[in-house]
Design a protein around this motif. Structure first.
Motif, PDB file in Angstrom:
ATOM      1  N   GLN A 145       0.825  -1.210   0.000  1.00  0.00           N
ATOM      2  CA  GLN A 145       0.000   0.000   0.000  1.00  0.00           C
ATOM      3  C   GLN A 145       0.861   1.261   0.000  1.00  0.00           C
ATOM      4  O   GLN A 145       0.429   2.302  -0.498  1.00  0.00           O
ATOM      5  CB  GLN A 145      -0.931  -0.010   1.213  1.00  0.00           C
ATOM      6  CG  GLN A 145      -2.031  -1.058   1.113  1.00  0.00           C
ATOM      7  CD  GLN A 145      -2.962  -1.033   2.307  1.00  0.00           C
ATOM      8  OE1 GLN A 145      -2.555  -0.752   3.435  1.00  0.00           O
ATOM      9  NE2 GLN A 145      -4.230  -1.345   2.075  1.00  0.00           N
TER      10      GLN A 145
ATOM     11  N   PRO B 167      -3.079   2.254  -5.980  1.00  0.00           N
ATOM     12  CA  PRO B 167      -4.309   1.454  -6.105  1.00  0.00           C
ATOM     13  C   PRO B 167      -4.667   1.220  -7.570  1.00  0.00           C
ATOM     14  O   PRO B 167      -4.247   1.970  -8.454  1.00  0.00           O
ATOM     15  CB  PRO B 167      -5.359   2.320  -5.391  1.00  0.00           C
ATOM     16  CG  PRO B 167      -4.581   3.213  -4.483  1.00  0.00           C
ATOM     17  CD  PRO B 167      -3.274   3.477  -5.173  1.00  0.00           C
ATOM     18  N   GLN B 168      -5.412   0.180  -7.816  1.00  0.00           N
ATOM     19  CA  GLN B 168      -5.863  -0.209  -9.154  1.00  0.00           C
ATOM     20  C   GLN B 168      -4.736  -0.751 -10.026  1.00  0.00           C
ATOM     21  O   GLN B 168      -4.932  -0.975 -11.223  1.00  0.00           O
ATOM     22  CB  GLN B 168      -6.542   0.973  -9.885  1.00  0.00           C
ATOM     23  CG  GLN B 168      -7.595   1.707  -9.085  1.00  0.00           C
ATOM     24  CD  GLN B 168      -8.689   0.784  -8.568  1.00  0.00           C
ATOM     25  OE1 GLN B 168      -9.126  -0.119  -9.270  1.00  0.00           O
ATOM     26  NE2 GLN B 168      -9.103   1.003  -7.324  1.00  0.00           N
TER      27      GLN B 168
ATOM     28  N   HIS C   9      -7.458  -5.182  -2.630  1.00  0.00           N
ATOM     29  CA  HIS C   9      -6.989  -3.831  -2.935  1.00  0.00           C
ATOM     30  C   HIS C   9      -6.427  -3.675  -4.351  1.00  0.00           C
ATOM     31  O   HIS C   9      -6.344  -2.557  -4.858  1.00  0.00           O
ATOM     32  CB  HIS C   9      -5.902  -3.416  -1.936  1.00  0.00           C
ATOM     33  CG  HIS C   9      -6.302  -3.581  -0.500  1.00  0.00           C
ATOM     34  ND1 HIS C   9      -7.038  -2.635   0.183  1.00  0.00           N
ATOM     35  CD2 HIS C   9      -6.079  -4.602   0.379  1.00  0.00           C
ATOM     36  CE1 HIS C   9      -7.245  -3.043   1.424  1.00  0.00           C
ATOM     37  NE2 HIS C   9      -6.681  -4.238   1.571  1.00  0.00           N
ATOM     38  N   TYR C  10      -6.045  -4.790  -4.972  1.00  0.00           N
ATOM     39  CA  TYR C  10      -5.388  -4.723  -6.277  1.00  0.00           C
ATOM     40  C   TYR C  10      -5.926  -5.824  -7.184  1.00  0.00           C
ATOM     41  O   TYR C  10      -6.601  -6.752  -6.731  1.00  0.00           O
ATOM     42  CB  TYR C  10      -3.865  -4.883  -6.137  1.00  0.00           C
ATOM     43  CG  TYR C  10      -3.212  -3.831  -5.263  1.00  0.00           C
ATOM     44  CD1 TYR C  10      -2.795  -2.612  -5.792  1.00  0.00           C
ATOM     45  CD2 TYR C  10      -3.018  -4.061  -3.894  1.00  0.00           C
ATOM     46  CE1 TYR C  10      -2.194  -1.653  -4.993  1.00  0.00           C
ATOM     47  CE2 TYR C  10      -2.422  -3.110  -3.087  1.00  0.00           C
ATOM     48  CZ  TYR C  10      -2.021  -1.899  -3.649  1.00  0.00           C
ATOM     49  OH  TYR C  10      -1.434  -0.948  -2.858  1.00  0.00           O
TER      50      TYR C  10
END
Length: 346
Positions: free
Chosen positions: A216, A221-222, A239-240
């Motif tokens: 993180q 992100p993404q 999260h990913y």
């Protein structure tokens, strides 16, 4: 078949003969441009004013017109308090940049005809300069993550009945640690194949909390993440965009999923440990890992480009906290792990 970059003429833009043949004035001009990006103006290390300071030719020093502070070309840099000549330092930088897996202190001491202690400290100052200049902005796009363990080998006993199960945690070495690498695939594969940015961190073992915290912090992100089957990476799914390859069954999945960018980094790191350095203590492991990351990220640059980059990093880094007076008792503290390992040496 295309020629390898290291075999091409583009990779050979600087030779040791050119560095050795530089005059004293040419060396000073080279260092001035690397540090202040100017031949006529200097920045005072004390008051930080950019101006044309008084030059004292007999001492090869400048005197600030504002605070009257006298300084040399290495004052306020990682080379402050140096005993070697500037020519020897430049030769050492060139030798450091021409090696693909690293340069040992004993080899450098023979080439420069200096003590092993001198060469060891100088090489670590190079690594500290690179470490202070590293880019920690989050990675994006396709990112490969993996961990490699160091300081884990335990020599088996001679007699079979005395041997232990080295897989059990209670029999493992206390200094066993893991280098965690994050590698971003280059966007334009026609210009730069493989990865173009590498960030490393130090953890005790691959565990869910450290991996989640570091990911993180270091990955936007993404982003799309490629990892192996280790369950410590399971939490990244929320999260990913996470893709996995099971290395116990395959190196490349049917869908073409691999973790090769991380594995290629570890191949260089393991070769450096086995063939050049032989061992890496945990307290210095981040310096060595960052060195390998720098070599990986700059593998398509010429010797001259790498020479200028390393020289610039060292001349724009503050004096070393860990290696100034090292052999007089100023020893580096013990290693830190997790998020703290990213910024410990900056």
């Amino acid at each position: 078949m295309a020629q390898h970059f290291l075999l091409s003429a583009k990779a050979r833009h600087l030779s040791i003969e050119q560095v050795v043949g530089l005059s004293d004035s040419a060396i000073l001009a080279l260092l001035k441009n690397a540090r202040w990006f100017s031949d006529n103006e200097q920045i005072c290390p004390r008051c930080h004013t950019r101006h044309s300071a008084y030059f004292i030719k007999t001492r090869q020093q400048w005197q600030c017109k504002h605070c009257q502070y006298r300084f040399s070309i290495t004052t306020g840099t990682i080379f402050q308090y140096h005993k070697l000549s500037l020519r020897q330092i430049l030769i050492a930088i060139l030798l450091f940049t021409t090696e693909s897996k690293g340069l040992s202190a004993i080899s450098l001491s023979h080439k420069l005809n200096v003590q092993y202690k001198t060469a060891w400290v100088l090489l670590h100052k190079f690594r500290e300069g690179l470490d202070k200049a590293k880019d920690l902005t989050p990675l994006k796009g396709e990112v490969h993550i993996d961990g490699a363990y160091t300081n884990y080998y335990i020599r088996p006993k001679n007699f079979r009945h005395k041997r232990i199960d080295r897989r059990k945690k209670r029999y493992q070495r206390e200094d066993k640690s893991c280098v965690l690498v994050f590698r971003q695939r280059a966007a334009n594969q026609a210009v730069m194949k493989g990865a173009d940015r590498t960030i490393v961190a130090l953890i005790k073992e691959e565990n869910t909390q450290d991996i989640l915290d570091l990911t993180q912090r270091l990955v936007k992100p993404q982003s799309t993440i490629y990892a192996d089957e280790n369950p410590a990476y399971d939490s990244l799914t929320f999260h990913y965009d996470l893709w996995r390859v099971n290395h116990s069954q395959e190196y490349c999945s049917i869908e073409g999923i691999t973790n090769n960018l991380a594995e290629s980094f570890f191949a260089r790191l393991r070769r450096a440990i086995t063939g050049i350095y032989h061992k890496m203590k945990n307290k210095y492991l981040m310096y060595y890992a960052n060195e390998m990351a720098w070599r990986e990220d700059n593998r398509r640059k010429s010797v001259k480009e790498k020479f200028e980059q390393l020289l610039n990093c060292c001349l724009n880094a503050l004096p070393s906290r860990d290696f100034t007076g090292y052999w007089q008792g100023n020893k580096k503290g013990e290693a830190v792990f997790g998020l703290a390992s990213l910024t410990e040496t900056i």
